[in-house]
Design a protein around this motif. Structure first.
Motif, PDB file in Angstrom:
ATOM      1  N   LYS A   4       2.223  -2.277  -3.646  1.00  0.00           N
ATOM      2  CA  LYS A   4       2.044  -2.122  -2.210  1.00  0.00           C
ATOM      3  C   LYS A   4       2.049  -3.486  -1.525  1.00  0.00           C
ATOM      4  O   LYS A   4       1.488  -4.454  -2.031  1.00  0.00           O
ATOM      5  CB  LYS A   4       0.736  -1.393  -1.913  1.00  0.00           C
ATOM      6  CG  LYS A   4       0.666   0.022  -2.463  1.00  0.00           C
ATOM      7  CD  LYS A   4       1.630   0.928  -1.731  1.00  0.00           C
ATOM      8  CE  LYS A   4       1.387   2.388  -2.081  1.00  0.00           C
ATOM      9  NZ  LYS A   4       1.608   2.684  -3.500  1.00  0.00           N
ATOM     10  N   THR A   6       0.774  -5.535   1.663  1.00  0.00           N
ATOM     11  CA  THR A   6      -0.156  -5.508   2.790  1.00  0.00           C
ATOM     12  C   THR A   6       0.556  -6.019   4.030  1.00  0.00           C
ATOM     13  O   THR A   6       1.635  -6.631   3.952  1.00  0.00           O
ATOM     14  CB  THR A   6      -1.387  -6.388   2.515  1.00  0.00           C
ATOM     15  OG1 THR A   6      -0.969  -7.760   2.451  1.00  0.00           O
ATOM     16  CG2 THR A   6      -2.068  -5.986   1.223  1.00  0.00           C
ATOM     17  N   GLN A  53       2.718   4.834   1.449  1.00  0.00           N
ATOM     18  CA  GLN A  53       1.743   5.835   1.854  1.00  0.00           C
ATOM     19  C   GLN A  53       0.588   5.165   2.602  1.00  0.00           C
ATOM     20  O   GLN A  53       0.229   4.023   2.316  1.00  0.00           O
ATOM     21  CB  GLN A  53       1.193   6.568   0.621  1.00  0.00           C
ATOM     22  CG  GLN A  53       2.237   7.400  -0.113  1.00  0.00           C
ATOM     23  CD  GLN A  53       2.789   8.514   0.774  1.00  0.00           C
ATOM     24  OE1 GLN A  53       2.033   9.206   1.461  1.00  0.00           O
ATOM     25  NE2 GLN A  53       4.107   8.693   0.754  1.00  0.00           N
ATOM     26  N   PRO A  54       0.005   5.875   3.581  1.00  0.00           N
ATOM     27  CA  PRO A  54      -1.180   5.332   4.272  1.00  0.00           C
ATOM     28  C   PRO A  54      -2.262   4.990   3.243  1.00  0.00           C
ATOM     29  O   PRO A  54      -2.373   5.684   2.215  1.00  0.00           O
ATOM     30  CB  PRO A  54      -1.613   6.476   5.196  1.00  0.00           C
ATOM     31  CG  PRO A  54      -0.368   7.285   5.391  1.00  0.00           C
ATOM     32  CD  PRO A  54       0.396   7.179   4.095  1.00  0.00           C
ATOM     33  N   PRO A  55      -2.996   3.924   3.463  1.00  0.00           N
ATOM     34  CA  PRO A  55      -3.049   3.096   4.694  1.00  0.00           C
ATOM     35  C   PRO A  55      -2.086   1.925   4.678  1.00  0.00           C
ATOM     36  O   PRO A  55      -2.263   0.966   5.426  1.00  0.00           O
ATOM     37  CB  PRO A  55      -4.491   2.602   4.674  1.00  0.00           C
ATOM     38  CG  PRO A  55      -4.778   2.417   3.204  1.00  0.00           C
ATOM     39  CD  PRO A  55      -4.046   3.527   2.500  1.00  0.00           C
ATOM     40  N   TYR A  56      -1.035   1.992   3.836  1.00  0.00           N
ATOM     41  CA  TYR A  56      -0.094   0.884   3.728  1.00  0.00           C
ATOM     42  C   TYR A  56       1.226   1.149   4.462  1.00  0.00           C
ATOM     43  O   TYR A  56       2.215   0.469   4.229  1.00  0.00           O
ATOM     44  CB  TYR A  56       0.192   0.579   2.248  1.00  0.00           C
ATOM     45  CG  TYR A  56      -1.017   0.098   1.492  1.00  0.00           C
ATOM     46  CD1 TYR A  56      -1.411  -1.225   1.557  1.00  0.00           C
ATOM     47  CD2 TYR A  56      -1.768   0.989   0.725  1.00  0.00           C
ATOM     48  CE1 TYR A  56      -2.531  -1.675   0.857  1.00  0.00           C
ATOM     49  CE2 TYR A  56      -2.886   0.554   0.021  1.00  0.00           C
ATOM     50  CZ  TYR A  56      -3.266  -0.781   0.098  1.00  0.00           C
ATOM     51  OH  TYR A  56      -4.383  -1.217  -0.583  1.00  0.00           O
ATOM     52  N   GLU A  57       1.222   2.140   5.288  1.00  0.00           N
ATOM     53  CA  GLU A  57       2.419   2.444   6.108  1.00  0.00           C
ATOM     54  C   GLU A  57       2.228   1.751   7.462  1.00  0.00           C
ATOM     55  O   GLU A  57       1.271   2.020   8.180  1.00  0.00           O
ATOM     56  CB  GLU A  57       2.558   3.957   6.271  1.00  0.00           C
ATOM     57  CG  GLU A  57       3.797   4.395   7.052  1.00  0.00           C
ATOM     58  CD  GLU A  57       3.506   4.553   8.528  1.00  0.00           C
ATOM     59  OE1 GLU A  57       4.289   4.002   9.332  1.00  0.00           O
ATOM     60  OE2 GLU A  57       2.503   5.197   8.878  1.00  0.00           O
ATOM     61  N   TYR A  58       3.176   0.840   7.784  1.00  0.00           N
ATOM     62  CA  TYR A  58       2.954  -0.065   8.920  1.00  0.00           C
ATOM     63  C   TYR A  58       4.046   0.034   9.992  1.00  0.00           C
ATOM     64  O   TYR A  58       4.387  -0.956  10.631  1.00  0.00           O
ATOM     65  CB  TYR A  58       2.898  -1.507   8.426  1.00  0.00           C
ATOM     66  CG  TYR A  58       1.765  -1.790   7.476  1.00  0.00           C
ATOM     67  CD1 TYR A  58       0.442  -1.758   7.903  1.00  0.00           C
ATOM     68  CD2 TYR A  58       2.027  -2.095   6.141  1.00  0.00           C
ATOM     69  CE1 TYR A  58      -0.604  -2.031   7.016  1.00  0.00           C
ATOM     70  CE2 TYR A  58       0.998  -2.365   5.255  1.00  0.00           C
ATOM     71  CZ  TYR A  58      -0.313  -2.333   5.693  1.00  0.00           C
ATOM     72  OH  TYR A  58      -1.341  -2.589   4.822  1.00  0.00           O
ATOM     73  N   GLU A  61       2.879  -1.109  13.479  1.00  0.00           N
ATOM     74  CA  GLU A  61       2.632  -2.556  13.488  1.00  0.00           C
ATOM     75  C   GLU A  61       3.936  -3.336  13.467  1.00  0.00           C
ATOM     76  O   GLU A  61       4.077  -4.356  14.154  1.00  0.00           O
ATOM     77  CB  GLU A  61       1.768  -2.940  12.289  1.00  0.00           C
ATOM     78  CG  GLU A  61       0.334  -2.445  12.362  1.00  0.00           C
ATOM     79  CD  GLU A  61       0.159  -1.020  11.848  1.00  0.00           C
ATOM     80  OE1 GLU A  61      -0.992  -0.580  11.726  1.00  0.00           O
ATOM     81  OE2 GLU A  61       1.185  -0.350  11.581  1.00  0.00           O
TER      82      GLU A  61
END
Length: 299
Positions: A4, A6, A53-58, A61
Motif C-alpha cells: 500500500k 500512503t 482499498q480504503p483507507p488507502y484510496e486517495y 486527495e
C-alpha cells in the motif's frame, strides 16, 4: 501484490513529476523532461493510489493535488509573466502562456488520467481538462480580461490606421476567448460586442471629416473601400456571422441612415452659410442600399 502507498509516499513521488511538468511554462520541451519509464512511474503511482482499498484510496486527495498544481503553476509562472504587460505585449504573452499552459496541463493530466475514469465521472465533477481551463479562467481572466479585451480592440483600430501585421495575433485572441469559455461563447460574444461598438464609434467620427474635405463621389468610393477592407480584415479573425454584423455597422455609419442624418445636418449648415453646392443627402439616399459585398447581407 504491491504494498500500500500512503498519501505522503505517493506525494513524494508525484511532486518531482509536478515540478518537472511546470518547467514547460518556462519553455522546456516536453521531450527533454521525462523518459517513458518516468512517465509510467507517475501514472502507476496515481493508478495504485486510486484503486487501493480504503483507507488507502486517495482519489479525492489526488484530485485536489492536481488542482493545486495547476493553481501553483499559474500563480508562480503565468501571472508573473503577465505582470506589467499591456496592449500588444499583453496579447502576445497571454497567448504564449495559454499555449504553454495547455501543454503543461495536458502533460500533467496524463499522470492523473485515471481520475477521469475512476473519480470525476462517478462524482459528477469537472474533468481534468475542464478543471485546467477553470483554473486559468478564474485566476488569470478574472483579473486581466478587461485589459485583454481593451488591448484587442486597440489593436484592431491600429490595424485600420496602418495595416499592421497583427491579424494572426487577433485570430489567436479570438480563439482564446472561445477556448477559455469551455466552448461557450460568452467571452467571444463580449469581444464581438466591443468590436461593433468601437467600429461604430470609429466611423461615426470619420464620416464628418469626409464631408468636410471630399466630394460625394470620393466619399462613396472611400466608403466602399472601407467595407472591403473591413471584410478582408475581420474575415481573418472573426466568425462569419460576426463579419456580417460588422459590415452592417460600417455600412450604417458610412452609407446608411446614420450617415444620411449627418449629411442632412451638414447640408443645413452649408445652406445657412449660402453654399448651394450638390447635396450630399440626395446622393446618400440613392446609395443607401449599396451591397455590402458578395456573400453579405444588404442593409
Amino acid at each position: 501484490m504491491k504494498r500500500k502507498l500512503t498519501l505522503e509516499e505517493g506525494m513524494s513521488i508525484l511532486q518531482e513529476g509536478i515540478s518537472k511538468a511546470m518547467l514547460i511554462l518556462d519553455g522546456y520541451p516536453t521531450g527533454s523532461l521525462f523518459t517513458c519509464e518516468e512517465y509510467m512511474k507517475l501514472y502507476d503511482c496515481v493508478y495504485h493510489m486510486c484503486v487501493q482499498q480504503p483507507p488507502y484510496e486517495y482519489c479525492a486527495e489526488l484530485y485536489e493535488i492536481f488542482k493545486k498544481a495547476l493553481e501553483e503553476s499559474i500563480t508562480s509562472r503565468v501571472m508573473p509573466a503577465l505582470k506589467d504587460k499591456s496592449q500588444i505585449t499583453l496579447l502576445y504573452e497571454v497567448w504564449n502562456m495559454w499555449t504553454k499552459y495547455k501543454v503543461m496541463s495536458k502533460f500533467l493530466g496524463g499522470f492523473f488520467l485515471y481520475l477521469d475514469r475512476h473519480f470525476t465521472e462517478d462524482r459528477n465533477t469537472a474533468s481534468l481538462n475542464e478543471l485546467s481551463i477553470c483554473c486559468f479562467r478564474d485566476l488569470v481572466f478574472s483579473e486581466l480580461y478587461p485589459k485583454i479585451l481593451e488591448a484587442a480592440i486597440s489593436l484592431i483600430n491600429q490595424d485600420r490606421e496602418d495595416n499592421s501585421d497583427c491579424r494572426d495575433l487577433l485570430k489567436n485572441v479570438s480563439t482564446l476567448f472561445i477556448e477559455i469559455g469551455s466552448g461557450k461563447m460568452h467571452y467571444y460574444d463580449n469581444f464581438e460586442t466591443a468590436i461593433l461598438a468601437s467600429s461604430a464609434n470609429y466611423y461615426n467620427r470619420l464620416f464628418p471629416q469626409w464631408l468636410l474635405y471630399y466630394p460625394p463621389i470620393d466619399i462613396f468610393m472611400k466608403a466602399q473601400n472601407c467595407l472591403n477592407q473591413e471584410k478582408d480584415r475581420a474575415s481573418q479573425f472573426l466568425h462569419q456571422t460576426s463579419v456580417e454584423k460588422l459590415l452592417q455597422v460600417v455600412h450604417e455609419q458610412l452609407l446608411g441612415q446614420t450617415a444620411l442624418d449627418q449629411a442632412k445636418l451638414y447640408e443645413k449648415q452649408k445652406t445657412e452659410c449660402g453654399d448651394c453646392s450638390i447635396q450630399y443627402q440626395e446622393v446618400l439616399s440613392g446609395c443607401a442600399g449599396l451591397n455590402l459585398g458578395e456573400g453579405s447581407s444588404r442593409v
